[in-house]
Design an enzyme around this catalytic site. Structure first.
Site, PDB file in Angstrom:
ATOM      1  N   GLU A   1      -3.504  -9.670   4.161  1.00 47.65           N
ATOM      2  CA  GLU A   1      -4.377  -9.260   5.267  1.00 47.65           C
ATOM      3  C   GLU A   1      -5.497 -10.256   5.518  1.00 47.65           C
ATOM      4  O   GLU A   1      -5.855 -10.534   6.660  1.00 47.65           O
ATOM      5  CB  GLU A   1      -4.987  -7.884   4.994  1.00 47.65           C
ATOM      6  CG  GLU A   1      -4.016  -6.735   5.141  1.00 47.65           C
ATOM      7  CD  GLU A   1      -3.255  -6.445   3.861  1.00 47.65           C
ATOM      8  OE1 GLU A   1      -3.182  -7.309   2.974  1.00 47.65           O
ATOM      9  OE2 GLU A   1      -2.713  -5.333   3.757  1.00 47.65           O
TER      10      GLU A   1
ATOM     11  N   GLU B   1       0.839  -1.216   0.000  1.00 55.11           N
ATOM     12  CA  GLU B   1       0.000   0.000   0.000  1.00 55.11           C
ATOM     13  C   GLU B   1       0.869   1.260   0.000  1.00 55.11           C
ATOM     14  O   GLU B   1       0.529   2.248  -0.653  1.00 55.11           O
ATOM     15  CB  GLU B   1      -0.948  -0.038   1.193  1.00 55.11           C
ATOM     16  CG  GLU B   1      -2.026  -1.104   1.013  1.00 55.11           C
ATOM     17  CD  GLU B   1      -2.878  -1.318   2.240  1.00 55.11           C
ATOM     18  OE1 GLU B   1      -2.317  -1.621   3.320  1.00 55.11           O
ATOM     19  OE2 GLU B   1      -4.109  -1.184   2.137  1.00 55.11           O
TER      20      GLU B   1
END
Ligand code: T1G
Length: 692
Positions: free
Chosen positions: A125, A105
């Site tokens: 995640e 990210e």
């Protein structure tokens, strides 16, 4: 705070390095450091391009998981990524190692991304029960398209550099060290050869069919998990303007963070690493460069295969040529399966068969093996005989291990003149696939021999757990206890298929009766016969499995067990229903109705009770070791974190109350462990014991 991020001005390039070993996790210090360095670079007139790299083995591998559950510390990673994206000067990221989660990210907040050929990208995640929470679900679809992004985010899988390039996550692939690549690529930006852009300003195009397909794939693969569906929800909303999409992502992220599944998955992540912390960890392992395996049955062949995968040469000894042929066929099948699954290259497969594997019918051929693992019939006399022979034949420094599932390592060690070099290495079938390895420590096993067992486990890519000596060590001892309550509930009125279904709804891949059919009912039958002489008179007797075995029905391997497999798939078995009915009548039992929740409560409480006794007896070092055994060896649902992590969600007091209630039916079976009673009284948890 500045030491985890550094800024160097090299010509007109500002090079920001994240240096937070071991994986450059995006801790609070890293996040603040990145914001500060970006601001410094933007206020430095000599700088026209900014580059971010990671020091050591990888670019940032994600948020710092150790911060989960603690009070959030600003700046949040979402803000850091937006801050980078808002930079007036172009920012590029050079990615290497495992650029995962929040690390990816951060890279997506940059204006261009260059990967080295070996870099792996991904959003793991979902394996922690959450979704990417720093813009990944909003920026990735803007580069890869909604369908591709939904697939790789909801699966959590890794992408190679080539795939990442094809899917738009990378703008270029360059060979070399990140630092040199950064300077070279900054020059390409200056020359206009490398385009830079703000990903957040791109549009994500709606693709409803892709979203529907992604949801169907998740519903099929992980029907019980929350996070994969929330990943798709967030990706589906990436058509919103970025700030609205980020707000939506934060909402879904917070929802997942609050789930027990998230807590269970984080526990499971750290459990696999916590069990490596054993008293013998500082010992130097002995070198193991050649392995002997005695016994070429399912286990011996699986163990040999596992060692061959790890590049260890193996000499396998069987009693006769037929045994060797069976072993040769089994190992060849295991290796071919690995090639088919893409786990083994054809070249490596051929090399193994050409040079790394030797067969023999003579134990003397193990004379030079550094370690010999015995994997023969589960009979103490047979094992004692083999260990006595190995002791005379093997070189003095050789370690001798038994793969026994239950038997006493101390008795086996006493058959040798090298008890300090004897241990248990209990693999789980299929041994070349299941990751759990119980390293069973005898009274005289030397500390460096224990460390050698763990080093071998790591080399074979197993999860090694330290176990003391008792009947069944950790996993099988606990299984031997809680499996009985499934039989009791069946006799008392719950059909075995209902019990299986209830536990599969809880998250087990298979229920206990289907597992027994798979493993072979004759194994449990042999164990019951072995223990019959010492079976307490107060212990309830359930004869259903014995009656099934007396018919020669041992489960899948004979096409019939609790279920009937003759049609090619699992079906009910009316013959067993008749046996069950007869056993109930003989016991004078009128079948009672069971709720699925009651089935789960009894099954799990029994598992937790015996797990507690295993801790009390010092057979397992900590509760997390028991959790790891069940996560990696018994198909325990990972999102529940393991039996004792799950116990903490119920609380010791509630568990004791249940057992005292059920003890009115069966005082022998529902004995409350002293440790659990103490925890109920003082409010402590198994997590407290792990920390102690
Ligand atoms: N945070 C904290 N510690 C970590 C960590 C992390 N993300 N990853 C690894 N460690 C520790 C690990 O516990 C061990 O510690 C040591 O580093 C070496 O790890 C907002 C919220 C990167 C592939 O899920 O997959 O970003 O036991 O033994 O085999 O969207 O670690 O030595 O004390 O595993 O070479 C997303 C998790 C987080 C990556 C390296 N990222 N890590 O494997 O070493 S959520 C992940 C891994 C997130 C954002 C969200 C692997 C690895 P110790 P190791 P390895």
């Amino acid at each position: 705070m500045s030491d985890v991020t550094t800024l160097e001005i090299l010509g007109s390039t500002a090079l920001i390095t994240v240096d937070n070993p071991p994986v450059n996790a995006a801790s609070a210090a890293v996040r603040q450091g990145l914001v500060n360095r970006i601001d410094e670079a933007n206020s430095n007139d000599a700088v026209d391009v900014i580059a971010i790299i990671g020091a050591g083995r990888t670019f940032t591998a994600g948020a710092d998981i150790r911060e989960f559950g603690k009070t959030p510390v600003e700046p949040m990673l979402t803000e850091v990524c937006s801050h980078i994206e808002a930079s007036a000067k172009p920012v590029i990221a050079v990615l290497h190692g495992t650029t995962l989660g929040g690390g990816l990210e951060i890279a997506l907040g940059c204006h261009a991304r260059i990967g080295v050929p070996t870099v792996q990208l991904g959003f793991p995640e979902v394996s922690l029960g959450i979704i990417p929470g720093a813009g990944g679900t909003q920026r990735a679809p803007r580069l890869s398209g909604m369908g591709a992004a939904a697939e790789y985010i909801a699966s959590g899988r890794r992408l190679s550099s080539d795939e990442a390039l094809a899917k738009g996550l990378l703008d270029a692939i360059a060979d070399g060290e990140p630092r040199a690549i950064a300077l070279d690529q900054a020059e390409r930006v200056r020359q206009g050869d490398l385009a830079t852009r703000r990903v957040g300003e791109l549009d994500a195009s709606l693709d409803p069919d892709a979203i529907t397909a992604a949801r169907a794939a998740v519903a099929k693969r992980a029907p019980l998990l929350v996070a994969p569906q929330r990943c798709i929800d967030a990706v589906a909303d990436s058509t919103l303007e970025l700030s609205a999409g980020l707000a939506r992502e934060r909402e879904l992220f917070a929802e997942c963070m609050a789930t027990d599944q998230h807590k269970g998955l984080v526990h499971a992540f750290f459990a696999e690493r916590a069990v490596q912390k054993i008293p013998e960890a500082s010992e130097t392992p002995r070198p193991i460069e050649s392995l002997g395996v005695v016994g070429g049955g399912t286990m011996g062949s699986g163990i040999a295969t596992s060692a061959l995968f790890a590049g260890l040469p193996v000499t396998l000894v069987e009693m006769n040529a037929d045994g060797l042929d069976r072993a040769r066929t089994a190992i060849a099948g295991n290796l071919a399966g690995a090639v088919k699954r893409g786990k083994l290259s054809q070249d490596k497969h051929d090399a193994i068969l050409a040079s790394a594997l030797t067969f023999s019918t003579d134990l003397a051929d193990l004379a030079e093996s550094d370690l010999v693992i015995e994997a023969v019939f589960e009979d103490m006399d047979v094992k004692k005989d083999i260990f006595a022979k190995l002791d005379t034949l093997c070189k003095p420094t050789a370690l001798l291990a038994s793969n026994t599932s239950y038997l006493d390592i101390n008795v086996i060690a006493a058959c040798t003149n090298r008890p300090t070099q004897v241990l248990g290495l209990h693999f789980f079938s299929p041994a070349h696939i299941m990751r759990l390895l119980e390293v069973v420590v005898g009274d005289q096993t030397a500390p460096d021999v224990v460390a050698t067992g763990f080093a071998l486990g790591k080399r074979l890519r197993k999860v090694a757990v330290r176990a003391g000596v008792c009947d069944g060590f950790i996993g099988n001892r606990i299984l031997g206890h809680f499996r009985k309550v499934a039989d009791y509930m069946m006799l008392d009125g719950a059909h075995y298929s209902q019990i299986d279904a209830a536990l599969e709804d809880f998250g087990f891949a298979m229920g206990p009766f289907a597992v027994s059919d798979l493993a072979g009912l004759d194994i449990g039958w042999a164990t019951r016969k072995r223990l019959a002489a010492t079976k307490p008179a107060a212990e309830r007797d359930v004869g259903v499995s014995d009656r099934i075995c007396e018919n020669g029905w041992f489960g899948r391997k004979t096409q019939r067990g609790f279920y009937d497999y003759r049609s090619g798939k699992k079906a009910a078995n009316p013959d067993v229903d008749a046996i069950l009915e007869a056993e109930r009548q003989a016991a004078g039992i009128t079948p009672a109705a069971f709720e699925n929740s009651d089935i789960v409560d009894r099954y799990m409480t029994a598992m937790i009770a015996e797990a507690t006794r295993v801790i009390e007896d010092g057979i397992a070092l900590r509760p997390v070791d028991v959790d790891t055994v069940f996560l990696f060896g018994y198909g325990f649902p990972r999102q529940r974190g393991g039996p004792l992590h799950y116990a903490d969600t119920l609380g010791a007091a509630a568990l004791v109350a249940r057992m005292e209630r059920w003890a009115e039916e069966d005082a022998h079976y529902w004995q409350v462990p002293a440790l659990l009673r103490k925890m109920a009284a003082d409010g402590s948890t198994f997590a407290d014991l792990n920390r102690a």
